[in-house]
Design a protein around this motif. Structure first.
Motif, PDB file in Angstrom:
ATOM      1  N   ILE A  37     -26.852 -21.799 -28.131  1.00 22.35           N
ATOM      2  CA  ILE A  37     -25.411 -22.075 -27.995  1.00 22.35           C
ATOM      3  C   ILE A  37     -24.926 -22.843 -29.231  1.00 22.35           C
ATOM      4  O   ILE A  37     -23.814 -22.634 -29.714  1.00 22.35           O
ATOM      5  CB  ILE A  37     -25.064 -22.814 -26.668  1.00 22.35           C
ATOM      6  CG1 ILE A  37     -23.539 -22.986 -26.486  1.00 22.35           C
ATOM      7  CG2 ILE A  37     -25.704 -24.165 -26.559  1.00 22.35           C
ATOM      8  CD1 ILE A  37     -22.848 -21.778 -26.040  1.00 22.35           C
ATOM      9  N   ALA A  50     -19.758 -23.929 -21.827  1.00 23.48           N
ATOM     10  CA  ALA A  50     -20.616 -22.781 -22.146  1.00 23.48           C
ATOM     11  C   ALA A  50     -22.077 -23.165 -22.300  1.00 23.48           C
ATOM     12  O   ALA A  50     -22.417 -24.232 -22.809  1.00 23.48           O
ATOM     13  CB  ALA A  50     -20.127 -22.125 -23.442  1.00 23.48           C
ATOM     14  N   LYS A  61     -22.132 -24.926 -15.069  1.00 20.92           N
ATOM     15  CA  LYS A  61     -20.899 -24.673 -15.825  1.00 20.92           C
ATOM     16  C   LYS A  61     -19.670 -24.645 -14.909  1.00 20.92           C
ATOM     17  O   LYS A  61     -18.662 -25.310 -15.162  1.00 20.92           O
ATOM     18  CB  LYS A  61     -20.985 -23.322 -16.565  1.00 20.92           C
ATOM     19  CG  LYS A  61     -22.048 -23.247 -17.633  1.00 20.92           C
ATOM     20  CD  LYS A  61     -22.080 -21.887 -18.311  1.00 20.92           C
ATOM     21  CE  LYS A  61     -22.630 -20.772 -17.450  1.00 20.92           C
ATOM     22  NZ  LYS A  61     -24.045 -20.916 -17.059  1.00 20.92           N
ATOM     23  N   GLU A  85     -25.731 -20.346 -22.440  1.00 22.39           N
ATOM     24  CA  GLU A  85     -26.184 -19.010 -22.042  1.00 22.39           C
ATOM     25  C   GLU A  85     -27.110 -19.052 -20.828  1.00 22.39           C
ATOM     26  O   GLU A  85     -27.414 -18.021 -20.231  1.00 22.39           O
ATOM     27  CB  GLU A  85     -26.874 -18.301 -23.201  1.00 22.39           C
ATOM     28  CG  GLU A  85     -28.199 -18.909 -23.529  1.00 22.39           C
ATOM     29  CD  GLU A  85     -29.078 -18.002 -24.367  1.00 22.39           C
ATOM     30  OE1 GLU A  85     -28.760 -16.822 -24.556  1.00 22.39           O
ATOM     31  OE2 GLU A  85     -30.098 -18.512 -24.838  1.00 22.39           O
ATOM     32  N   THR A 143     -18.019 -15.156 -24.348  1.00 20.04           N
ATOM     33  CA  THR A 143     -18.286 -16.537 -24.748  1.00 20.04           C
ATOM     34  C   THR A 143     -17.882 -16.754 -26.206  1.00 20.04           C
ATOM     35  O   THR A 143     -17.253 -17.757 -26.541  1.00 20.04           O
ATOM     36  CB  THR A 143     -19.786 -16.869 -24.539  1.00 20.04           C
ATOM     37  OG1 THR A 143     -20.082 -16.704 -23.148  1.00 20.04           O
ATOM     38  CG2 THR A 143     -20.096 -18.297 -24.936  1.00 20.04           C
ATOM     39  N   SER A 190     -14.123 -24.904 -24.044  1.00 21.89           N
ATOM     40  CA  SER A 190     -15.051 -23.941 -23.435  1.00 21.89           C
ATOM     41  C   SER A 190     -16.212 -24.685 -22.798  1.00 21.89           C
ATOM     42  O   SER A 190     -16.818 -25.552 -23.439  1.00 21.89           O
ATOM     43  CB  SER A 190     -15.662 -23.016 -24.498  1.00 21.89           C
ATOM     44  OG  SER A 190     -14.742 -22.064 -24.922  1.00 21.89           O
ATOM     45  N   CYS A 211     -17.336 -20.083 -18.894  1.00 22.70           N
ATOM     46  CA  CYS A 211     -17.990 -18.948 -19.560  1.00 22.70           C
ATOM     47  C   CYS A 211     -19.100 -18.351 -18.697  1.00 22.70           C
ATOM     48  O   CYS A 211     -19.688 -19.038 -17.865  1.00 22.70           O
ATOM     49  CB  CYS A 211     -18.567 -19.399 -20.901  1.00 22.70           C
ATOM     50  SG  CYS A 211     -17.282 -19.854 -22.077  1.00 22.70           S
TER      51      CYS A 211
END
Ligand SMILES: Nc1ncnc2c1ncn2[C@@H]1O[C@H](COP(=O)(O)OP(=O)(O)OP(=O)(O)O)[C@@H](O)[C@H]1O
Ligand SMILES: [Mg+2]
Length: 253
Positions: free
Chosen positions: A162, A6, A14, A8, A134, A4, A126
């Motif tokens: 995260i 990721a 990303k 936020e 996520t 992933s 994500c």
């Protein structure tokens, strides 16, 4: 291996990393096969890679409809050996759909289990939220890569959250590991970047990729042309950054 990408925070790179990592893995490890899964309703990764018509099925359809075969959902892309499960506006509804049952037995994890052996790498791009998309991606993943923007104090505040999300996901997926924090849009000459380095060393020792991705106009140009940096500017410094990063992923993954 499922990874992933990721954080936020929005706009930390990303999608740029997912796209260039996918192309870089195929470039540096020939014959490998990569599946990208676009979890973001903005569909930036889908727009970079997708080759087919917009009405084709998306991840939302695959999860919602048990009768839909994977072959109808997965799309070839403009890049050899890179395939994609596309996003569309309905990906926002995935948030609700996935929230019904967040357990290792989610439909998502079960479905992924049926196809992951066909790929060397599965990469989740994500959305810029720590929502259920996520969380589900982390619950399904072996590794997380967390990009932070060079010289951006706000990205650091996102890191704490995260990291918490990764810890939470480990309750359902104990083997989830942080592959690394990746500094992007980085300019080592700036004082803010040096401060970022100190902070990362103090708060996240040994968790940062040794290679960072510098800030580079050619990378933006490449994205506009829907090309990876390996295609667009193969002899550039930023291509070398990506090559080193992709090699770290190959070695440590
Ligand atoms: N190393 C870099 N140098 C210069 N520009 C970059 C670099 N990496 C990314 N960018 C640019 O920064 C912007 C944000 O990148 P990107 O879309 O990958 O971030 P993101 O985290 O996926 O954003 P979102 O949260 O909206 O999904 C883009 O315009 C991209 O072209
Ligand atoms: Mg993105």
């Amino acid at each position: 291996m499922i990874i992933s990408i990721a954080n936020e925070k929005g706009g930390v790179g990303k999608t740029t990393i997912t796209f260039n990592l996918a192309c870089g893995l195929v470039h540096l490890k020939p014959k490998s096969k990569v599946l990208c899964i676009d979890l973001d309703a903005q569909a930036n990764l889908t727009n970079l890679l997708d080759n087919s018509n917009e009405n084709a099925f998306s991840l939302y359809d695959w999860i919602k409809n048990d009768n839909l075969d994977f072959s109808e959902v997965v799309r070839q892309t403009t890049k050899p050996n890179v395939e994609i499960i596309a996003s569309n506006l309905f990906s926002n509804d995935l948030h609700e759909l996935m929230g019904k049952d967040i357990s290792p037995a989610t439909i998502f994890k079960e479905k992924l289990a049926t196809i992951k052996q066909n790929y060397d790498y599965v990469l989740f791009d994500c959305p810029p939220f720590l929502d259920r998309r996520t969380t589900n991606a982390l619950v399904c993943s072996d590794f997380a890569i967390v990009p932070v923007k060079g010289g951006d104090g706000f990205s650091i505040s996102g890191l704490k959250r995260i990291n918490e999300a990764i810890k939470d996901a480990r309750r359902l997926n104990p083997s989830l590991a942080l592959l690394g924090i990746l500094k992007t849009m980085y300019n080592g000459k700036l004082v803010v970047s040096k401060e970022l380095d100190k902070l990362l060393e103090r708060e996240y020792p040994k968790m940062v990729f040794s290679n960072s991705i510098r800030e580079a106009t050619s990378l933006r140009e490449a994205l506009m042309m829907k090309q990876s940096i390996f295609e667009y500017d193969p002899n550039s410094n930023v291509e070398e950054d990506f090559r080193n990063f992709v090699n770290e992923v190959i070695q440590n993954g």
